[in-house]
Design a protein around this motif. Structure first.
Motif, PDB file in Angstrom:
ATOM      1  N   ALA A 143     -12.569  44.700 -34.422  1.00 16.12           N
ATOM      2  CA  ALA A 143     -11.178  44.692 -34.892  1.00 16.12           C
ATOM      3  C   ALA A 143     -10.194  44.835 -33.731  1.00 16.12           C
ATOM      4  O   ALA A 143      -9.106  44.252 -33.767  1.00 16.12           O
ATOM      5  CB  ALA A 143     -10.960  45.800 -35.909  1.00 16.12           C
ATOM      6  N   THR A 144     -10.569  45.576 -32.720  1.00 14.75           N
ATOM      7  CA  THR A 144      -9.677  45.754 -31.567  1.00 14.75           C
ATOM      8  C   THR A 144      -9.469  44.426 -30.860  1.00 14.75           C
ATOM      9  O   THR A 144      -8.334  44.046 -30.553  1.00 14.75           O
ATOM     10  CB  THR A 144     -10.257  46.801 -30.590  1.00 14.75           C
ATOM     11  OG1 THR A 144     -10.375  48.045 -31.287  1.00 14.75           O
ATOM     12  CG2 THR A 144      -9.367  46.979 -29.377  1.00 14.75           C
ATOM     13  N   TRP A 145     -10.537  43.703 -30.608  1.00 16.98           N
ATOM     14  CA  TRP A 145     -10.421  42.401 -29.948  1.00 16.98           C
ATOM     15  C   TRP A 145      -9.575  41.451 -30.799  1.00 16.98           C
ATOM     16  O   TRP A 145      -8.690  40.759 -30.271  1.00 16.98           O
ATOM     17  CB  TRP A 145     -11.802  41.785 -29.708  1.00 16.98           C
ATOM     18  CG  TRP A 145     -11.715  40.424 -29.113  1.00 16.98           C
ATOM     19  CD1 TRP A 145     -11.603  40.116 -27.785  1.00 16.98           C
ATOM     20  CD2 TRP A 145     -11.689  39.173 -29.820  1.00 16.98           C
ATOM     21  NE1 TRP A 145     -11.502  38.751 -27.639  1.00 16.98           N
ATOM     22  CE2 TRP A 145     -11.554  38.147 -28.864  1.00 16.98           C
ATOM     23  CE3 TRP A 145     -11.754  38.832 -31.159  1.00 16.98           C
ATOM     24  CZ2 TRP A 145     -11.505  36.801 -29.211  1.00 16.98           C
ATOM     25  CZ3 TRP A 145     -11.698  37.488 -31.505  1.00 16.98           C
ATOM     26  CH2 TRP A 145     -11.575  36.497 -30.537  1.00 16.98           C
ATOM     27  N   ALA A 146      -9.831  41.424 -32.102  1.00 16.79           N
ATOM     28  CA  ALA A 146      -9.081  40.523 -32.983  1.00 16.79           C
ATOM     29  C   ALA A 146      -7.593  40.856 -32.962  1.00 16.79           C
ATOM     30  O   ALA A 146      -6.746  39.953 -32.888  1.00 16.79           O
ATOM     31  CB  ALA A 146      -9.638  40.595 -34.406  1.00 16.79           C
ATOM     32  N   PHE A 147      -7.261  42.152 -33.032  1.00 20.08           N
ATOM     33  CA  PHE A 147      -5.856  42.540 -33.016  1.00 20.08           C
ATOM     34  C   PHE A 147      -5.206  42.182 -31.683  1.00 20.08           C
ATOM     35  O   PHE A 147      -4.127  41.572 -31.652  1.00 20.08           O
ATOM     36  CB  PHE A 147      -5.693  44.038 -33.287  1.00 20.08           C
ATOM     37  CG  PHE A 147      -4.253  44.474 -33.226  1.00 20.08           C
ATOM     38  CD1 PHE A 147      -3.422  44.289 -34.312  1.00 20.08           C
ATOM     39  CD2 PHE A 147      -3.733  45.030 -32.072  1.00 20.08           C
ATOM     40  CE1 PHE A 147      -2.080  44.659 -34.260  1.00 20.08           C
ATOM     41  CE2 PHE A 147      -2.388  45.417 -32.010  1.00 20.08           C
ATOM     42  CZ  PHE A 147      -1.574  45.226 -33.106  1.00 20.08           C
ATOM     43  N   GLU A 148      -5.840  42.544 -30.590  1.00 18.31           N
ATOM     44  CA  GLU A 148      -5.256  42.280 -29.270  1.00 18.31           C
ATOM     45  C   GLU A 148      -5.106  40.787 -29.007  1.00 18.31           C
ATOM     46  O   GLU A 148      -4.088  40.350 -28.464  1.00 18.31           O
ATOM     47  CB  GLU A 148      -6.095  42.942 -28.182  1.00 18.31           C
ATOM     48  CG  GLU A 148      -5.984  44.457 -28.208  1.00 18.31           C
ATOM     49  CD  GLU A 148      -6.910  45.154 -27.224  1.00 18.31           C
ATOM     50  OE1 GLU A 148      -7.764  44.483 -26.587  1.00 18.31           O
ATOM     51  OE2 GLU A 148      -6.790  46.390 -27.093  1.00 18.31           O
ATOM     52  N   THR A 149      -6.086  40.006 -29.399  1.00 17.50           N
ATOM     53  CA  THR A 149      -6.009  38.555 -29.193  1.00 17.50           C
ATOM     54  C   THR A 149      -4.913  37.956 -30.069  1.00 17.50           C
ATOM     55  O   THR A 149      -4.135  37.107 -29.610  1.00 17.50           O
ATOM     56  CB  THR A 149      -7.365  37.898 -29.486  1.00 17.50           C
ATOM     57  OG1 THR A 149      -8.343  38.482 -28.614  1.00 17.50           O
ATOM     58  CG2 THR A 149      -7.318  36.398 -29.248  1.00 17.50           C
ATOM     59  N   GLY A 150      -4.829  38.397 -31.320  1.00 21.46           N
ATOM     60  CA  GLY A 150      -3.768  37.920 -32.198  1.00 21.46           C
ATOM     61  C   GLY A 150      -2.394  38.292 -31.678  1.00 21.46           C
ATOM     62  O   GLY A 150      -1.467  37.471 -31.688  1.00 21.46           O
ATOM     63  N   LEU A 151      -2.246  39.529 -31.214  1.00 17.15           N
ATOM     64  CA  LEU A 151      -0.960  39.956 -30.663  1.00 17.15           C
ATOM     65  C   LEU A 151      -0.606  39.150 -29.422  1.00 17.15           C
ATOM     66  O   LEU A 151       0.549  38.743 -29.259  1.00 17.15           O
ATOM     67  CB  LEU A 151      -0.988  41.448 -30.342  1.00 17.15           C
ATOM     68  CG  LEU A 151       0.317  42.038 -29.816  1.00 17.15           C
ATOM     69  CD1 LEU A 151       1.464  41.831 -30.804  1.00 17.15           C
ATOM     70  CD2 LEU A 151       0.130  43.517 -29.496  1.00 17.15           C
ATOM     71  N   ASP A 152      -1.577  38.886 -28.566  1.00 15.89           N
ATOM     72  CA  ASP A 152      -1.319  38.042 -27.389  1.00 15.89           C
ATOM     73  C   ASP A 152      -0.818  36.663 -27.814  1.00 15.89           C
ATOM     74  O   ASP A 152       0.113  36.121 -27.204  1.00 15.89           O
ATOM     75  CB  ASP A 152      -2.574  37.892 -26.534  1.00 15.89           C
ATOM     76  CG  ASP A 152      -2.885  39.107 -25.691  1.00 15.89           C
ATOM     77  OD1 ASP A 152      -2.008  39.984 -25.534  1.00 15.89           O
ATOM     78  OD2 ASP A 152      -4.028  39.190 -25.179  1.00 15.89           O
TER      79      ASP A 152
END
Length: 109
Positions: A88-97
């Motif tokens: 979930a952390t990777w998904a959130f950070e990538t989406g935010l980027d």
């Protein structure tokens, strides 16, 4: 919170309307991602599952049936090849980027 977020955008050459659009877009993404994560966690826990692996195992009969229909080839490819399903952390950070890159490109900042 809004003041700090708008202040972070101040001085980038944006007019006030564009600053607010950027602020609201990032806020909408963050709130939506958070709500989605909470809903997924509540749903899996209500089913008695405590991890993504347990959830996939619990849903396996239904997913096998659905994938065998041949109507979901892209989703099937995701299910078989994706390596970050539970990150979930990777998904959130990538989406935010992606959101921030889009704002920067659109507003020229």
């Amino acid at each position: 919170m809004a003041e700090r977020q708008l202040a972070a955008l101040d001085g980038l050459g944006l007019d006030e309307d564009s600053m607010m659009v950027a602020f609201r877009t990032v806020s909408a993404f963050a709130h939506g991602a958070g709500q989605s994560e909470v809903a997924l966690r509540e749903w899996t826990e209500s089913a008695g599952w405590s991890s993504g692996a347990e959830t996939r195992l619990g849903l396996e009969p239904q997913m096998i049936y659905l994938m065998e229909t041949g109507r979901y080839p892209t989703y099937q490819r995701y299910g078989l090849r994706a390596t970050r399903k539970d990150d979930a952390t990777w998904a959130f950070e990538t989406g935010l980027d992606c959101v921030l890159d889009g704002i920067a490109a659109r507003l020229g900042i």
